[in-house]
Each structure stands twice: as structure tokens, then as C-alpha cells.
Enzyme design. Structure first.
Site, PDB file in Angstrom:
ATOM      1  N   CYS A 133       0.809  -1.229   0.000  1.00 28.98           N
ATOM      2  CA  CYS A 133       0.000   0.000   0.000  1.00 28.98           C
ATOM      3  C   CYS A 133       0.844   1.282   0.000  1.00 28.98           C
ATOM      4  O   CYS A 133       0.500   2.260  -0.655  1.00 28.98           O
ATOM      5  CB  CYS A 133      -0.915   0.015   1.217  1.00 28.98           C
ATOM      6  SG  CYS A 133      -2.261  -1.155   1.133  1.00 28.98           S
ATOM      7  N   VAL A 137       0.228   4.723  -2.072  1.00 27.04           N
ATOM      8  CA  VAL A 137      -0.330   5.945  -1.475  1.00 27.04           C
ATOM      9  C   VAL A 137       0.500   7.158  -1.897  1.00 27.04           C
ATOM     10  O   VAL A 137      -0.034   8.214  -2.238  1.00 27.04           O
ATOM     11  CB  VAL A 137      -0.386   5.822   0.066  1.00 27.04           C
ATOM     12  CG1 VAL A 137      -0.738   7.155   0.703  1.00 27.04           C
ATOM     13  CG2 VAL A 137      -1.396   4.770   0.483  1.00 27.04           C
TER      14      VAL A 137
HETATM   15  S1  SF4 Z   1      -0.556  -2.358   4.386  1.00 22.70           S
HETATM   16 FE1  SF4 Z   1      -1.633  -2.861   2.486  1.00 22.70          FE
HETATM   17  S2  SF4 Z   1      -0.249  -4.222   1.367  1.00 22.70           S
HETATM   18 FE2  SF4 Z   1       0.460  -4.141   3.488  1.00 22.70          FE
HETATM   19  S3  SF4 Z   1      -0.486  -5.933   4.445  1.00 22.70           S
HETATM   20 FE3  SF4 Z   1      -1.828  -4.153   4.816  1.00 22.70          FE
HETATM   21  S4  SF4 Z   1      -3.324  -4.190   3.151  1.00 22.70           S
HETATM   22 FE4  SF4 Z   1      -1.614  -5.528   2.543  1.00 22.70          FE
END
Ligand code: SF4
Length: 489
Positions: A133, A137
């Protein structure tokens, strides 16, 4: 009350036992269910994993391929440990471990250093890059970063580096699988299409399937047909390799040359329309030969569809061995139907799995009473409703789209079922509802060897019937009065 060091711990809030009991009962009530279903801004225990996990799964399905997470180390550990716990095999992948500075200045330096180290240490034939993520972002430009990595000499120019943006705030593991697979095939087949060439093979994409037995079952079916094939994204040896005392970092996977030549195939079948829409769309526009998207072949009807399609595409008769196998599966269903007939089930999972469970249950005269999907679509809902409407056993069964396993708990506590089908995460609801959980989905952490027993094909039918019916018989044996404890069941 004391802690592990035997030091006195003072509770901040004292909750009287009667209040604990009251809340415990209240969360099983219809009143609580109403409040639970009115919940909007909070998801509790969704029945899916995040996008990069699916990307990592399919990357393991190619020869010599190192999955590479551009993003946080903790996320990478999550995908690795989840795959590792499910298959009880290593899931080797690397991460460029972005931290605060990467989040502020962008992750290009991490990516370049990570690629250089990964290539030097693990000597992959291909590196499949996908994102967690954090870089999504902040808007990291993977295309530019990877171009720069080759230009600056961090990795050889000829090394294939497919990459996929896999933001988990927008999709689940099936979407990550789809994006990564599309990118891998685009990278490997670039410039490989040859006018007039036909490999004579069937390309088969099994979809986002975490059951190694299913992959072996597809291969066995194709061998029975005598149809030459390439399974694209073949994880069967990667996650079900022999224990021979040595560690092989790249234990299996589709040969890269075969994947590259798949663009010249005679036909391509992609399994799981909900897990492979992007891949199928691209293949349809690009690959030679015929292209078909089919549902997961779970249950008799959906298996028949696969078998008949292979026969049609290759102009072959269905082999007698497969016809006999079908007959044995139907016999197994007939012999056991009385144990499942009319039983109510709650089922949850990915849309492709749900189509398979529902179809199979209806064929057995069972009722897929609560059908729950944590990330579904109107199209999936319509297709599920179509299955229910097509059978008298579907009457009164309901579909719950975009709901989580806390919703499932409310459903099974207020409107009981005889059993639940899903993955390990449903064990808490199943325990509270005092019904068995059949672990056919992903992940399965708390039982062994489940991924070695196929759920697809006629053999899958026999496996599911056997597991479900024998459990019901076990329960009967364990709970019946002495006078009803019989040799025959
Ligand atoms: S931060 Fe995003 S990519 Fe990382 S484990 Fe959580 S949902 Fe998955």
C-alpha cells in the site's frame, strides 16, 4: 490479577461477570444482528487477503522467478507467512523494505538497491515486482523506476522484470493475481508471436487457486485427453515439492520459454472469470488460437463444461477413463446424498469459489443458505442468484455481498445452519455456532495437507462429498443416544 512476572495488575475497568454474560448472549441476538448489519465504516475480519499476496502466488508459478515486494517489510512478511502457513512450504520472496524516508522521498533508491542485491544473491531468471500500500499511497512511478534501474545498470537489461501495481485499498488477492499474471505474460511474450506458428498446445490458466492438488488434477485430465498443454502460473511443484533433504529456492513453475511461446498456442482456457478478467481480456486480444473463460470446475455440471470444452477445442472424444470417473463421482454423490440432502450451509470466499460451492451443494440437494462474499460485484451476485433460482434447493437461500465474517457470525447465530464452508478464519463463528467448518478455501492454517486434495474435477466432487458426509456421520456417532449407535450409517 497478576501478569506473567507475578506483578499485581490493576484493572482499569472492572466488568462484573453478569455483564460479560449479558453481552455474550446479546451478540447472538437478532437485535445485535440488526446493528451489525447497519455497520458501514468498519470491516471486521474480511474473507479475503490483500492484492500483493495474489501477485506473489502467481509469481511463484514461473520458473526461476523471485517475487519482489516494493514496499514495507511487514507487508512482505505477511504474504510470505500466509503462503508458508497454508502450504507448509517456504515462500521465498524479497522486499526493498521502504521505511519513513522512502515514504517521504519516494522508494526509488530502495527499489534499485533491493533489485541489485536480490539479483546478486538469488540469481533469479525473472523478478516479478509488485507493490504494497505505501508506495501506492505516495504514487511511486514503477514504470520509470524500473526503466532507470536497467539504465543505471542495477540489473541486466535482458532480465525480465514484469511489474504490477497492487494497491490493497482497492481490491483483494484475486485482483493482484490477475494484474501480476497479465504483466508476466505481457513481458515474456513480447515479440514472440510468430505468423503461422501454432504450438498445438492448450494454455491453461487455473485462476487464483491455492490448491496444488487442483493443478495436478488439471494436468492429469489433459494427459487423459492426450492434449499437449502449458499450465501458466503452475504452483504445484513450488508449493508441493518433495522433501529430499535439500532446499531449492525455485522448486517449480512454468518454464519461461513455454510461457513465452504460449502466445502461439492452439487454444487458451482461463479458469475463474472473477480472478482473471484482465488476463483473459488481454489474451483474447493478443493470443493466437481460440480463447475461453470458464468457471472453476467444481461439481458435476461445471466439470462437464471444462471436459466438453477441451473435447471441442481439440476435436477429441471424451476419453473412457474420464467418462468412468464421472460415473464414479455421480455414484459417490448418490451413495451419500441422504447425509447432505436438505442440509443448510453457510459459504463464504472468493466469487469463483462461491460459484463452485453453490453449484456443488445444489447438485447434492443441499441448501447454500447464507452465501457471503467480502468483495463481490453485482455481476457475481446475479450469477449466484441465477444458480439459486435454477434449483428447488436454492429457494430461501440468501446472498450477502460485501459483508465480513463478523456478519457471518450474526447470520449463523440467529438463523442456524448445519455447517459452514470457507477458510480457517471462519473457525470462530463455526465454534460459536457449534457446527463443523469445511476448510475448502484459502488460507487453511489449522489442518494439514488440505491443499493436496483437489476440489476441482470429478475427483474433487468425490473428495468434497466424502469429507462432508463423513463429518456428519461422525457427529451422529458422537452425539446419538446409545440405542441409536449403529454399525451401519
Ligand atoms: S498495508 Fe496494504 S499491502 Fe500491506 S499488508 Fe496491509 S493491506 Fe496488505
Amino acid at each position: 490479577m497478576s501478569n506473567l512476572l507475578n506483578l499485581e495488575v490493576k484493572k482499569i475497568v472492572e466488568t462484573p461477570p453478569e455483564e460479560v454474560e449479558r453481552v455474550k448472549n446479546w451478540i447472538n441476538s437478532a437485535e445485535y444482528k440488526e446493528k451489525n448489519f447497519a455497520r458501514q465504516a468498519l470491516v471486521i475480519n474480511p474473507a479475503h487477503a490483500c492484492q500483493p499476496l495474489g501477485a506473489q502466488l502467481v509469481a511463484h508459478g514461473f520458473e526461476g522467478t523471485l517475487p519482489f515486494v516494493h514496499g514495507s517489510q511487514g507487508c512482505a512478511s505477511y504474504y510470505r507467512s500466509t503462503l508458508n502457513r497454508h502450504f507448509r512450504e517456504p515462500a521465498p520472496a524479497v522486499s526493498d523494505s521502504m521505511t519513513e524516508d522512502g515514504a517521504v522521498f519516494g522508494g526509488q533508491n530502495n527499489l534499485h538497491e533491493g533489485l541489485e542485491n536480490a539479483y546478486a544473491l538469488y540469481k533469479p531468471k525473472m523478478i516479478a515486482v509488485f507493490t504494497s500500500c505505501m508506495p501506492e499511497v505516495i504514487g511511486d512511478d514503477l514504470t520509470a523506476f524500473l526503466k532507470n534501474a536497467k539504465q543505471k545498470g542495477h540489473i541486466p537489461k535482458e532480465l525480465p522484470i514484469p511489474y504490477a501495481n497492487t494497491p490493497s485499498f482497492n481490491g483483494t488477492h484475486i485482483h493482484g493475481y490477475d494484474s501480476m499474471l497479465t504483466s508476466i505474460l505481457q513481458t515474456l511474450t513480447e515479440g514472440k508471436q510468430i505468423e503461422g506458428r501454432c504450438t498445438g498446445k492448450l494454455n491453461l490458466i487455473p485462476g487464483c487457486d491455492f490448491n496444488t492438488g487442483d493443478y495436478r488434477e488439471y494436468k492429469r485430465i489433459l494427459k487423459e485427453f492426450g492434449v499437449p498443454y502449458t499450465i501458466l502460473g503452475d504452483i504445484s511443484d513450488t508449493f508441493d515439492s518433495p522433501c529430499d533433504g535439500s532446499y531449492h529456492i525455485y522448486a517449480g513453475g512454468t518454464k519461461l520459454d513455454d510461457a513465452a511461446d504460449s502466445i502461439n498456442g492452439k487454444a487458451t482456457i482461463t479458469i475463474g472469470p472473477y480472478a482473471t478478467p484482465k488476463t483473459f481480456g488481454w489474451i483474447k486480444d493478443t493470443y493466437s488460437g481460440k480463447h475461453v473463460s470458464l468457471p472453476m470446475p467444481m461439481g458435476i455440471e461445471k466439470t462437464d463444461a471444462l471436459i466438453m470444452k477441451i473435447a471441442e477445442l481439440f476435436g477429441k472424444e471424451v476419453p473412457a477413463t474420464l467418462k468412468n470417473e464421472r460415473g464414479r463421482a455421480v455414484d459417490a454423490m448418490t451413495d451419500s446424498q441422504q447425509y447432505m440432502h436438505g442440509r443448510k450451509f453457510a459459504v463464504y470466499g472468493d466469487p469463483d469459489y462461491l460459484m463452485g460451492y453453490v453449484s456443488f451443494l445444489l447438485e447434492m440437494g443441499a441448501r447454500p443458505y447464507h452465501i457471503l462474499c467480502s468483495r463481490g460485484s453485482k455481476k457475481a451476485e446475479k450469477e449466484l442468484q441465477g444458480l439459486l433460482d435454477g434449483s428447488m434447493y436454492g429457494k430461501g437461500c440468501k446472498i450477502y455481498m460485501n459483508k465480513d465474517l463478523w456478519h457471518l457470525r450474526s447470520l449463523v447465530m440467529t438463523d442456524p445452519v448445519d455447517a459452514i464452508i470457507g477458510d480457517t478464519h471462519g473457525k470462530f463463528a463455526a465454534r460459536d455456532a457449534k457446527v463443523p467448518l469445511f476448510r475448502f478455501g484459502f488460507p487453511v492454517f489449522d489442518r494439514v495437507n488440505k491443499h493436496r486434495y483437489p476440489l476441482i474435477g470429478y475427483q474433487g466432487v468425490i473428495n468434497m462429498v466424502t469429507e462432508i458426509c463423513n463429518k456428519f456421520i461422525d457427529i451422529k456417532d458422537e452425539t446419538c443416544e446409545d440405542r441409536y449407535f449403529e454399525m451401519m450409517r
